[in-house]
Design a protein around this motif. Structure first.
Motif, PDB file in Angstrom:
ATOM      1  N   ASN A 108      -3.980  -5.723   4.532  1.00  0.00           N
ATOM      2  CA  ASN A 108      -3.096  -4.654   4.063  1.00  0.00           C
ATOM      3  C   ASN A 108      -3.879  -3.398   3.711  1.00  0.00           C
ATOM      4  O   ASN A 108      -3.852  -2.934   2.583  1.00  0.00           O
ATOM      5  CB  ASN A 108      -2.269  -5.130   2.859  1.00  0.00           C
ATOM      6  CG  ASN A 108      -3.136  -5.572   1.692  1.00  0.00           C
ATOM      7  OD1 ASN A 108      -4.339  -5.757   1.860  1.00  0.00           O
ATOM      8  ND2 ASN A 108      -2.556  -5.726   0.534  1.00  0.00           N
ATOM      9  N   PRO A 109      -4.606  -2.838   4.679  1.00  0.00           N
ATOM     10  CA  PRO A 109      -5.303  -1.586   4.368  1.00  0.00           C
ATOM     11  C   PRO A 109      -4.291  -0.505   4.018  1.00  0.00           C
ATOM     12  O   PRO A 109      -3.168  -0.522   4.520  1.00  0.00           O
ATOM     13  CB  PRO A 109      -6.028  -1.256   5.677  1.00  0.00           C
ATOM     14  CG  PRO A 109      -5.241  -1.940   6.728  1.00  0.00           C
ATOM     15  CD  PRO A 109      -4.717  -3.191   6.101  1.00  0.00           C
ATOM     16  N   PHE A 110      -4.674   0.400   3.140  1.00  0.00           N
ATOM     17  CA  PHE A 110      -3.798   1.530   2.830  1.00  0.00           C
ATOM     18  C   PHE A 110      -3.750   2.451   4.043  1.00  0.00           C
ATOM     19  O   PHE A 110      -4.697   2.536   4.808  1.00  0.00           O
ATOM     20  CB  PHE A 110      -4.330   2.313   1.627  1.00  0.00           C
ATOM     21  CG  PHE A 110      -4.410   1.497   0.387  1.00  0.00           C
ATOM     22  CD1 PHE A 110      -3.341   0.710  -0.015  1.00  0.00           C
ATOM     23  CD2 PHE A 110      -5.550   1.513  -0.402  1.00  0.00           C
ATOM     24  CE1 PHE A 110      -3.411  -0.048  -1.166  1.00  0.00           C
ATOM     25  CE2 PHE A 110      -5.627   0.754  -1.551  1.00  0.00           C
ATOM     26  CZ  PHE A 110      -4.555  -0.030  -1.927  1.00  0.00           C
ATOM     27  N   PRO A 111      -2.645   3.166   4.207  1.00  0.00           N
ATOM     28  CA  PRO A 111      -2.574   4.097   5.346  1.00  0.00           C
ATOM     29  C   PRO A 111      -3.424   5.340   5.090  1.00  0.00           C
ATOM     30  O   PRO A 111      -2.942   6.462   5.122  1.00  0.00           O
ATOM     31  CB  PRO A 111      -1.087   4.419   5.432  1.00  0.00           C
ATOM     32  CG  PRO A 111      -0.536   4.117   4.092  1.00  0.00           C
ATOM     33  CD  PRO A 111      -1.395   3.068   3.475  1.00  0.00           C
ATOM     34  N   LYS A 112      -4.687   5.125   4.792  1.00  0.00           N
ATOM     35  CA  LYS A 112      -5.631   6.214   4.549  1.00  0.00           C
ATOM     36  C   LYS A 112      -6.827   5.999   5.471  1.00  0.00           C
ATOM     37  O   LYS A 112      -6.874   5.011   6.202  1.00  0.00           O
ATOM     38  CB  LYS A 112      -6.114   6.187   3.100  1.00  0.00           C
ATOM     39  CG  LYS A 112      -5.045   6.307   2.043  1.00  0.00           C
ATOM     40  CD  LYS A 112      -5.664   6.110   0.679  1.00  0.00           C
ATOM     41  CE  LYS A 112      -4.622   6.164  -0.416  1.00  0.00           C
ATOM     42  NZ  LYS A 112      -4.001   7.471  -0.576  1.00  0.00           N
ATOM     43  N   TYR A 120     -11.078   3.736  -2.859  1.00  0.00           N
ATOM     44  CA  TYR A 120      -9.897   3.705  -3.723  1.00  0.00           C
ATOM     45  C   TYR A 120     -10.210   3.138  -5.111  1.00  0.00           C
ATOM     46  O   TYR A 120      -9.964   3.783  -6.132  1.00  0.00           O
ATOM     47  CB  TYR A 120      -8.801   2.870  -3.047  1.00  0.00           C
ATOM     48  CG  TYR A 120      -7.487   2.857  -3.760  1.00  0.00           C
ATOM     49  CD1 TYR A 120      -6.578   3.897  -3.593  1.00  0.00           C
ATOM     50  CD2 TYR A 120      -7.141   1.808  -4.602  1.00  0.00           C
ATOM     51  CE1 TYR A 120      -5.368   3.878  -4.244  1.00  0.00           C
ATOM     52  CE2 TYR A 120      -5.922   1.789  -5.261  1.00  0.00           C
ATOM     53  CZ  TYR A 120      -5.030   2.825  -5.078  1.00  0.00           C
ATOM     54  OH  TYR A 120      -3.835   2.810  -5.718  1.00  0.00           O
ATOM     55  N   THR A 160      -5.692   1.725   9.286  1.00  0.00           N
ATOM     56  CA  THR A 160      -4.680   0.924   9.974  1.00  0.00           C
ATOM     57  C   THR A 160      -4.935   0.875  11.477  1.00  0.00           C
ATOM     58  O   THR A 160      -4.303   0.092  12.171  1.00  0.00           O
ATOM     59  CB  THR A 160      -3.279   1.505   9.724  1.00  0.00           C
ATOM     60  OG1 THR A 160      -3.355   2.919   9.842  1.00  0.00           O
ATOM     61  CG2 THR A 160      -2.780   1.149   8.361  1.00  0.00           C
ATOM     62  N   ARG A 174     -13.027  -3.244   0.444  1.00  0.00           N
ATOM     63  CA  ARG A 174     -12.264  -2.531  -0.577  1.00  0.00           C
ATOM     64  C   ARG A 174     -12.296  -3.312  -1.891  1.00  0.00           C
ATOM     65  O   ARG A 174     -12.438  -2.736  -2.968  1.00  0.00           O
ATOM     66  CB  ARG A 174     -10.830  -2.377  -0.073  1.00  0.00           C
ATOM     67  CG  ARG A 174      -9.943  -1.535  -0.916  1.00  0.00           C
ATOM     68  CD  ARG A 174      -8.605  -1.370  -0.255  1.00  0.00           C
ATOM     69  NE  ARG A 174      -7.829  -2.607  -0.302  1.00  0.00           N
ATOM     70  CZ  ARG A 174      -6.631  -2.750   0.263  1.00  0.00           C
ATOM     71  NH1 ARG A 174      -6.082  -1.749   0.921  1.00  0.00           N
ATOM     72  NH2 ARG A 174      -5.986  -3.884   0.180  1.00  0.00           N
TER      73      ARG A 174
END
Lengths: 265, 486
Positions: A108-112, A120, A160, A174
């Motif tokens: 679930n990587p952040f959409p960054k 983060y 992503t 992360r």
């Protein structure tokens, strides 16, 4: 197997990182986890195995109080981290989660960007003074997650856009960027192909040198490959907990034996 | 036969065809539906489609073309000398139509027979008064030439209507029979149904697109007229708006545009933060019972007619702002002000922002929240750093919708901000917007061809271009900054 057993014996008396005593979990009226006692040693990989719905993920989520975010979930009993009760009113769950990191089943990587994903945690907790230090943390985390060489030229590309296995390693990077003491992994390789799985398993073995790792897995081979200690859960109870080698070669409980030989599950 | 009756008959043929087609398909396989290629209903649909679609298409086409053809033929019959001084061919044509209608009435009430009509001439009878008796008012006495044209008009119309009925009904029956005869057990009726469904969907999207094109074209035509009468330079760059009844008006858009932007700005300053925060609360913080009560309560605001908001602005907000805020501080003495309209419009827009934002925030996957919490982030950090960036496109969409509503709003402005065009920075002064002036120019007493009226179209087109530009800019911004999740 012999050498492995020796390593395990050496680990047997290593320091206890997380201790759980009489843990009960209820989802509303459903008694999901019954009376669990487990000691998780430091700098060890502990595997939780068992059939679906047996409560192993639920127990994992108790260890960093992720269950707090679920409405109607109630946890009883005592769980300690370095001897300190993590459900004590003085403990801030947000602070606790910085010490007990978690990696989820589905990446679930952040959409960054890749960089921002890893940065983060350090940003939130103010771990870096200045950009140079942040760059250093990000690089170190990506290196430990065995991802640096693949992404060092495109740190600004979105996280992503990576492949499934890379995304999962990004999530691990992360998680370790916040310098946790314990790393919880909820079936981290179940959505990945065999090659990516092998990379993740290798990574878990390396992470053992710095963290206490707890991994939930459906694959018994995986548990046997990566862990030193194994806990077998069945129908919400902890059936058996011990050295991985012993659980797989000489289980004490008939239910454990049935599961391992494939008769239940 | 009237259009309504024709429609009913075609529908009856189509529905009857449905049942007959279905029964036919079933009887072909001895009642065992499994032997058919498609479900029996699809064979019924086949007959229904073939009966109804060509018939209705022909009907619509006929209704569109018939007036054009008749006008052209009758127009040629009117002698140039029967067009009076100061009148136009169009006016005479409408007389022809009215007389034809009057004859219909006279015949229907049996004052006149078809035989009388043939010999009737305008010199012998006072047609004008007889028409007035049956409720058809004519502006002047009927000229023989126009009367003949009207009789011809009536004759062609009657013939055309009968021909139309015949053609349409024939098409319906032919279509039904054609489809009926194609029914065989292995005929792929299901695929025909699928294809016609697709055509229906395409037609629906075309209606939407064509309407937009139509609106733009109609605005553009009148705008071109306007710019022939009034210099475009003055329209865009003059700083005064001062329409006169007798010409010589100043029709500068600047004060109106300024008013529009100012009022919309105030409205957005109110609605965007309030709406967005409400949405975040509802989506991220509120418990289920609170959410299920608060969300509909906020959405009630969207159901209030704008005229009611206008009353609220006029009777409550305006005077309160003036008496307790503007007047004591010495910054204004008018209850109509940009502030009044902006505040009330902002309240109106809250549900637009909150409801849409709430939906997009809810659509952000739970796994992203879990990921953030597991790294030791608090709720507000998660909202600010993960959820809002991921939901950005939807939120910008919500704000855009609110902006378009604000720019297009008329009623609240009339009642809250007044109708005085003014270029001023003071938010407690009365100002007005483009939309308000479009209404007042179009409903004014001036002639339609005058620049004072036509300016409404130029204003409308400018408004359209502004909102369009706004949309494009927002799209570009969103594309650059969005953080897309899977």
């Amino acid at each position: 197997m012999n050498t492995m057993q020796k390593v395990e014996n050496a680990l047997a008396d290593s320091e206890i990182k997380i201790g759980a005593r009489g843990v009960q979990v209820y989802y509303g009226t459903n008694h999901a986890l019954k009376d669990v006692d487990v000691d998780i040693a430091d700098k060890t990989v502990t595997a939780f195995i068992g059939p679906s719905g047996c409560g192993k993920s639920t127990f994992l989520r108790c260890l960093n109080r992720m269950n707090d975010t679920i409405v109607g979930c109630r946890v009883e009993g005592q769980i300690t981290l370095d001897g300190e009760d993590i459900y004590a009113p003085t403990v801030d769950p947000v602070q606790l989660r910085a010490r007990v990191g978690m990696v989820f089943q589905k990446p679930n990587p952040f959409p960054k960007s890749i960089f921002e994903n890893v940065a983060y945690g350090p940003r939130i907790h103010g771990l870096a003074r200045g950009r140079a230090e942040l760059d250093e943390i990000v690089e170190k985390s990506l290196r430990r997650a065995a991802l640096w060489d693949e992404v060092k030229d495109r740190l600004t590309a979105p996280g992503t856009g990576l492949s499934g296995g890379q995304q999962q390693r990004l999530c691990i990077a992360r998680a370790i960027a916040t310098a946790p003491e314990v790393l919880l992994m909820d079936e981290p390789a179940s959505a990945l192909d065999p090659i990516a799985t092998a990379q993740i398993e290798e990574l878990i073995d390396e992470l053992r040198s710095a963290f206490s790792v707890v991994i939930v897995t459906h694959s018994m081979q995986q548990a046997a490959r990566v862990s030193q200690k194994t806990a077998f859960f069945h129908l919400g109870s902890l059936v058996e907990f011990g050295e991985t080698g012993q659980i797989f070669t000489n289980p004490q409980d008939p239910r454990t034996e049935s599961y391992i030989t494939g008769r239940i599950g | 036969m009237s259009v309504g009756i024709i429609t009913l008959i075609v529908l009856a043929i189509a529905v009857g065809g449905f049942f007959i087609g279905r029964a036919r398909a079933m009887s072909l396989v001895g009642g065992d539906a499994r032997k058919l290629h498609s479900l029996p209903g699809y064979y019924g649909q086949l007959v229904l489609i073939f009966a109804a679609v060509p018939a209705f298409a022909a009907l619509i086409l006929w209704l569109l073309v018939q007036p054009m053809v008749i006008e052209a033929r009758i127009g040629a019959l009117i002698a140039p000398e029967s067009i009076a001084e100061g009148s136009t061919r169009d006016l005479v044509m409408s007389d022809v139509r009215r007389i034809a209608n009057g004859i219909d009435q006279l015949v229907a009430q049996q004052v006149l027979s078809e035989a009388d009509l043939r010999t009737l001439s305008t010199e012998q009878s006072d047609l004008r008064s007889r028409m007035a008796d049956v409720g058809v008012a004519l502006g002047s006495d009927v000229v023989q030439n126009v009367f003949e044209a009207a009789k011809e008009y009536r004759r062609i119309s009657i013939f055309a209507r009968m021909a139309m009925a015949a053609v349409v009904l024939l098409l319906a029956v032919t279509g039904a029979v054609f489809a009926f005869r194609r029914i065989l057990p292995d005929f792929r009726a299901r695929n025909v149904s699928e294809a016609s469904f697709k055509v229906l969907l395409i037609a629906a999207s075309f209606v939407a697109v064509l309407t937009t094109v139509g609106i733009v074209l109609s605005l553009a035509f009148e705008t071109v007229h306007f710019f022939r009468l009034y210099p475009a330079k003055d329209f865009f760059f003059s700083l005064t708006w001062n329409p006169q009844f007798r010409g010589g008006s100043d029709l500068g858009i600047a004060p109106l545009l300024w008013g529009t932007l100012y009022v919309s700005f105030v409205a957005l300053v109110v609605s965007v933060p309030v709406g967005l925060f409400a949405a975040i609360f509802l989506a991220e913080y509120a418990s289920k019972p609170v959410r299920s009560a608060a969300k509909p309560a906020i959405e009630v605001l969207a159901g209030i007619p704008t005229i009611v908001y206008g009353l609220f602005a006029l009777v409550t907000v305006g005077p309160v702002l003036r008496d307790y805020f503007a007047a004591p501080l010495g910054i204004g003495s008018s209850s109509s002000s940009v502030m009044t309209a902006g505040l009330v419009m902002g309240i109106m827009l809250i549900p637009f922002v909150s409801s849409l934002s709430d939906d997009v925030i809810n659509a952000v996957p739970q796994s992203l929240r879990d990921g953030s919490y597991a790294l030791g982030a608090t709720r507000s950090e998660t909202v600010r750093r993960v959820i809002l960036p991921a939901a950005l496109p939807g939120i910008v969409g919500a704000i855009l919708l609110a902006t378009s509503r604000a720019i297009g709003e008329t009623m609240i402005v009339v009642m809250g901000a007044g109708a005085a065009a003014r270029l001023s920075l003071d938010p407690f002064e009365a100002m007005t917007t483009i939309t308000v002036k479009i209404v007042s120019q179009l409903t004014g007493d001036t002639e339609f061809g005058s620049p004072e009226t036509l300016v409404a179209f130029a204003l409308g087109l400018t408004l359209f271009v502004i909102t369009l530009a706004l949309n494009v800019v927002a799209l570009v911004v969103v594309r650059r900054y969005r953080e897309q999740y899977e």
